[in-house]
Scaffold this active site. Structure first.
Site, PDB file in Angstrom:
ATOM      1  N   HIS A 298       0.836  -1.209   0.000  1.00 45.28           N
ATOM      2  CA  HIS A 298       0.000   0.000   0.000  1.00 45.28           C
ATOM      3  C   HIS A 298       0.872   1.260   0.000  1.00 45.28           C
ATOM      4  CE1 HIS A 298      -3.658   2.337   1.143  1.00 45.28           C
ATOM      5  NE2 HIS A 298      -2.761   3.107   1.741  1.00 45.28           N
ATOM      6  N   GLU A 299       1.812   1.324   0.916  1.00 46.69           N
ATOM      7  CA  GLU A 299       2.640   2.538   1.012  1.00 46.69           C
ATOM      8  C   GLU A 299       3.502   2.688  -0.240  1.00 46.69           C
ATOM      9  OE1 GLU A 299       1.531   4.335   3.260  1.00 46.69           O
ATOM     10  OE2 GLU A 299       0.585   2.758   4.448  1.00 46.69           O
TER      11      GLU A 299
HETATM   12  N1  TRP Z   1      -1.639   7.923   4.464  1.00 45.47           N
HETATM   13  C1  TRP Z   1      -1.443   6.824   5.359  1.00 45.47           C
HETATM   14  C2  TRP Z   1      -1.826   5.566   4.622  1.00 45.47           C
HETATM   15  O1  TRP Z   1      -2.882   5.447   4.081  1.00 45.47           O
HETATM   16  C3  TRP Z   1      -2.232   6.840   6.604  1.00 45.47           C
HETATM   17  C4  TRP Z   1      -2.182   8.015   7.514  1.00 45.47           C
HETATM   18  C5  TRP Z   1      -2.910   9.128   7.450  1.00 45.47           C
HETATM   19  C6  TRP Z   1      -1.485   8.109   8.710  1.00 45.47           C
HETATM   20  N2  TRP Z   1      -2.712   9.901   8.540  1.00 45.47           N
HETATM   21  C7  TRP Z   1      -1.856   9.300   9.333  1.00 45.47           C
HETATM   22  C8  TRP Z   1      -0.580   7.291   9.324  1.00 45.47           C
HETATM   23  C9  TRP Z   1      -1.388   9.649  10.575  1.00 45.47           C
HETATM   24  C10 TRP Z   1      -0.117   7.649  10.564  1.00 45.47           C
HETATM   25  C11 TRP Z   1      -0.512   8.807  11.194  1.00 45.47           C
HETATM   26  O2  TRP Z   1      -1.096   4.649   4.558  1.00 45.47           O
HETATM   27 ZN    ZN Z   2      -2.889   5.071   2.180  1.00 48.96          ZN
END
Ligand code: TRP
Ligand code: ZN
Length: 869
Positions: A298-299
């Protein structure tokens, strides 16, 4: 002061943008100095004010073009520069701030995790580091210089490429990084610490060699290998299926123990909750292995769908999250088992997402109104968002979908885009009309399809009458008709599949439901068919069709589609639960139906040919899954009936289950699909057998013979759920062995929190003092307090209100330390409208107690306000 909402309709482009950022960090756990140098570019010649976001730091100084600047106003969350006398097109700002990472328990901005330092900037954490135009449509180039004590922080990491480094005479060293790609500040990251480092390389499809680095706590190198393999598989798959190649020369992943969510896609420097990096057979279950692989994927996939193309504003979050979840689901489906992955995702949609639609937090995948952005990282934005992308994929087919992706990337690379940009690219590339389909982005709620059928034997004609209706939701009363792709199949009574024809032509198995009422007619149907409806969950909707038990048995027995077979069994389980719940509520004896035993006997006959689907089908839905088929939930009743069903299945099928249990013993532990399926099947058999007279002996033996965490945990779970005599001894043994390892102990805490025992709350309260528990660590909080509130509905909804009181006590503490996690944990409490009057009163009382708090965080405020409305 009450927090204020932001609205999607109020989006305005910036008056000033920031093109280049130079950040200098003098890192220290108590006293970090940040100097930020911003190149600001005017976008609107009339603008006189520049408002920068920022809070939770000490503001030291501001310079404009090198000169001290004092024409500003400061409040709790911003700094506004008065530029009315300063019409320059471009200028430099230099801002100095001081931070205390060790006291930052919010885990947003710069904070301490263990002995290291790291950042979390999405969604709005960058503004806890320095003043900034903290919004995703401000794209800049970043250079970052980190200076810190070398012995304490031998690794100093930031986004992009390392361009210089050096040593200072006082024992400190420094490293400078440059990220050549434009990015919004939410993708900024730094890490400082001492780690073990796993290194590898990946050669991209155009032949570039990328350095891969995974940083883990010292001593954990033997748990980093699976993450590295997962990363390489992800990179390869994205090239092969989507034609997307990695763009930097280095890709780093850092695992940290203190983290609010799963992981974060910071450009070139992902930061992960260690739960989604670390895995070896002794500490991780098969599910953990799959979790690591899919979060790594995903990342990684975010590098294109998120980073290279980011969101214009946070209302567009599903643009990157829905699409990236869709991509990671496809990755898992291509590499492992497509039906199994589909079943897992559908279970999540039907329980958690449908529940969110029915809650005060209901919102469309593209929300209209937000108070705290962190509250919108939801199953709706992520999982339903992925379902919406999946429907586009269904309507277009793989080839046209990929054409759409190519166009989307070509048009939006390097930009901040909207959901509309995506749909428009899909539409133009494919020629498929998505006008009505777009409503999925603006309409919240779970649509209901009511289906009736009719067979005309003389004319050999079969008709499906389909009606759609979306019930009103908390955020939106009026609903419109959606474009719903409804995949169907017809089976004869002996299981033969009936070709779908209109007149003499074969027609698509995907019906386009677009009107309120619609009839679909099929010709040359030789006998009254059994319909399989919403095959593969072709849309995120509920279906109401009055299946007879006979019809469901036909599908379980004969359907050629695994999902359809599994889904028919689910309906049988739900019908069984419903029937017995009304008996239970009327104080009548429960009765277990022959039909379900017949179905499960059929299912068990496929144990050898399809162990994976057999395991999935034998798995009884969780209490929270059953709950979603009721408007008003009876948590005690559901638990009692589910318990009865479990025991009845165990009694009726004991011999068969024992045979399958014994047939599926494995000589060694390997993470391969075939073995994982067998372990799952064997362990689901064990979970039933635990309730029979051989239970204690079998479970005890299983625990002591286990050479991996999957089997160990399965025996612990079986002992706990069936309250076996060996339970306490096994739990104690496990604790003795693993108390030093928080991640492993999370499994133990979760089992404790979901115990069926009467006094489970007392046990949970006692465990707050356990040597492995730490209130500041979100993983521990979730596994003990979160699991109790969300996975033990019988105890949480105890009629004396003790569960609610406990959660509220915990939320009061978390409100001060970590509001983001608090707002996740409150979820079961805000769903009060789903319970009886007595429980509602108690839940409301708890919410009101929270509402009266002195410094109620906006995260909690938003949810409590909605719940009390
Ligand atoms: N964008 C990250 C993902 O979908 C998730 C995410 C959003 C996140 N806000 C966060 C992770 C705050 C940790 C803390 O993988
Ligand atoms: Zn994400």
């Amino acid at each position: 002061m009450q927090p204020k909402a932001k609205f999607r309709k109020d989006y305005r482009p910036v008056d000033f943008t920031i093109t280049d950022i130079y950040l200098d960090f003098q890192l220290d756990p108590q006293d970090t100095l940040v100097t930020s140098t911003l190149t600001v570019k005017r976008q609107n010649s009339d603008a006189t004010q520049l408002r920068l976001d920022g809070h939770s730091f000490e503001f030291l100084s501001l310079k404009l073009n090198g000169e001290p600047f004092s024409k500003y106003q400061k409040d709790d969350e911003s700094l506004t520069l008065d530029l009315s006398q300063f019409p320059a097109e471009q200028f430099q700002l230099e801002i100095q701030t001081r931070l205390n990472p060790s006291e930052n328990t919010s885990l947003q901005g710069l904070y301490q995790s263990g002995d290291g330092l790291c950042t979390q900037c999405e969604a709005e954490g960058f503004r806890q580091i320095t003043y900034m135009l903290d919004r995703p449509d401000v794209l800049a180039k970043y250079r970052t210089k980190l200076t810190a004590c070398k012995s304490k922080y031998p690794y100093l990491l930031a986004n992009g490429n390392r361009i210089a480094q050096g040593e200072l005479e006082d024992g400190r060293h420094w490293v400078e990084w440059e990220d050549p790609f434009l990015k919004p500040c939410y993708l900024f990251a730094v890490v400082a610490g001492d780690f073990d480092l796993l290194q590898d390389k990946f050669t991209t499809m155009s032949g570039r060699v990328v350095d891969l680095e995974i940083y883990v706590d010292r001593g954990n190198l033997d748990r980093a290998g699976w993450a590295m393999e997962s990363l390489k598989r992800s990179m390869k798959w994205d090239e092969e299926r989507f034609g997307l190649e990695y763009d930097l020369d280095i890709y780093m992943i850092v695992a940290v123990d203190f983290f609010n969510m799963g992981a974060m896609e910071n450009k070139g420097l992902n930061i992960f909750n260690s739960k989604f990096v670390l895995a070896n057979p002794q500490t991780a279950t098969d599910d953990d292995y799959m979790g690591v692989e899919s979060v790594i994927a995903h990342e990684y996939f975010h590098n294109w769908t998120g980073n290279r193309i980011t969101c214009r504003d946070w209302f567009q979050l599903s643009l990157k999250e829905g699409l990236t979840v869709f991509r990671d689901q496809e990755f898992t489906s291509d590499l492992w088992s497509r039906p199994a992955k589909r079943i897992e995702d559908v279970r999540m949609m039907r329980s958690v997402q449908f529940a969110e639609d029915a809650s005060p937090m209901a919102h469309p995948i593209r929300p209209e109104k937000v108070i705290e952005m962190n509250n919108f990282y939801t199953v709706t934005v992520y999982e339903k968002g992925a379902e919406v992308i999946r429907m586009i994929h269904t309507l277009l087919g793989e080839e046209k979908f990929q054409k759409g992706m190519k166009l989307y990337v070509a048009e939006q690379d390097g930009k901040a885009a909207t959901c509309e940009d995506f749909v428009s690219a899909m539409e133009r590339a494919s020629g498929v009309d998505l006008q009505q389909f777009r409503r999925w982005y603006s309409q919240s709620g779970t649509p209901e399809l009511t289906i009736a059928d009719e067979y005309d034997e003389k004319r050999q004609t079969y008709r499906l009458h389909v009606s759609q209706m979306t019930p009103p939701t908390a955020d939106q009363v009026e609903k419109v008709n959606l474009h719903i792709p409804l995949r169907v199949a017809l089976y004869g009574e002996n299981g033969q599949k009936i070709n779908l024809q209109h007149e003499l032509l074969t027609v698509s198995d995907v019906l386009d439901v677009i009107h309120e009422h619609q009839t679909f007619e099929f010709h040359n149907v030789p006998q009254r068919p059994v319909p399989a409806l919403l095959c593969d969950f072709s849309a995120p909707v509920r279906v109401d069709y009055n299946y007879s038990t006979e019809q469901l048995l036909t599908l379980v027995k004969f359907a050629d589609n695994e999902f359809v077979r599994w889904d028919a069994a689910q309906t049988l389980y739900i019908n069984e639960l419903r029937a017995n719940l009304s008996r239970f509520q009327q104080n009548q004896p429960m009765q277990f139906s022959e039909a379900l035993i017949e179905a499960l006997t059929l299912v068990l006959e496929k144990a050898n040919t399809d162990p994976e689907l057999t395991a999935l089908t034998l798995t009884l839905p969780k209490e929270t899954e059953f709950a979603e088929s009721f408007k008003v939930i009876d948590p005690a009743g559901i638990a009692a009936v589910r318990d009865f069903m479990q025991r009845s299945i165990a009694e009726s099928l004991k011999d068969r289950l024992l045979v399958v249990y014994n047939q599926n013993r494995l000589p060694e532990y390997r993470v391969v699909a075939e073995d994982m399926a067998k372990r799952a099947l064997r362990n689901v058999c064990l979970s039933y057998l635990a309730f029979t007279d051989v239970g204690n002996t079998l479970v005890h033996k299983h625990y002591h013979q286990a050479d991996n965490m999957t089997d160990t945990l399965a025996s612990l779970a079986a002992a706990t759920k069936a309250q076996l005599p060996c339970r306490d001894q096994l739990l104690a043994d496990f604790e003795q062995k693993w108390h030093h390892d928080g991640l492993v102990m999370d499994k133990w805490f979760m089992l404790q929190a979901t115990r069926p025992d009467e006094n489970v709350l007392e046990i949970v309260q006692g465990l707050l003092e356990h040597r492995s528990f730490n209130f500041k660590n979100p993983n521990r909080v979730r596994s003990l307090i979160g699991a109790f509130a969300s996975q033990n509905p019988r105890a949480f909804h105890a009629i004396d209100g003790s569960g609610y009181r406990f959660l509220v006590d915990m939320l009061i503490k978390l409100n001060d330390t970590n509001p983001q996690v608090a707002a996740r944990l409150i979820e079961p409490l805000i769903k009060l409208s789903r319970y009886d009057a007595q429980r509602q009163t108690l839940m409301r009382r708890g919410l009101e107690r929270l509402k009266g708090l002195d410094h109620l965080a906006r995260d909690l405020f938003e949810k409590i306000e909605k719940a009390l409305q």
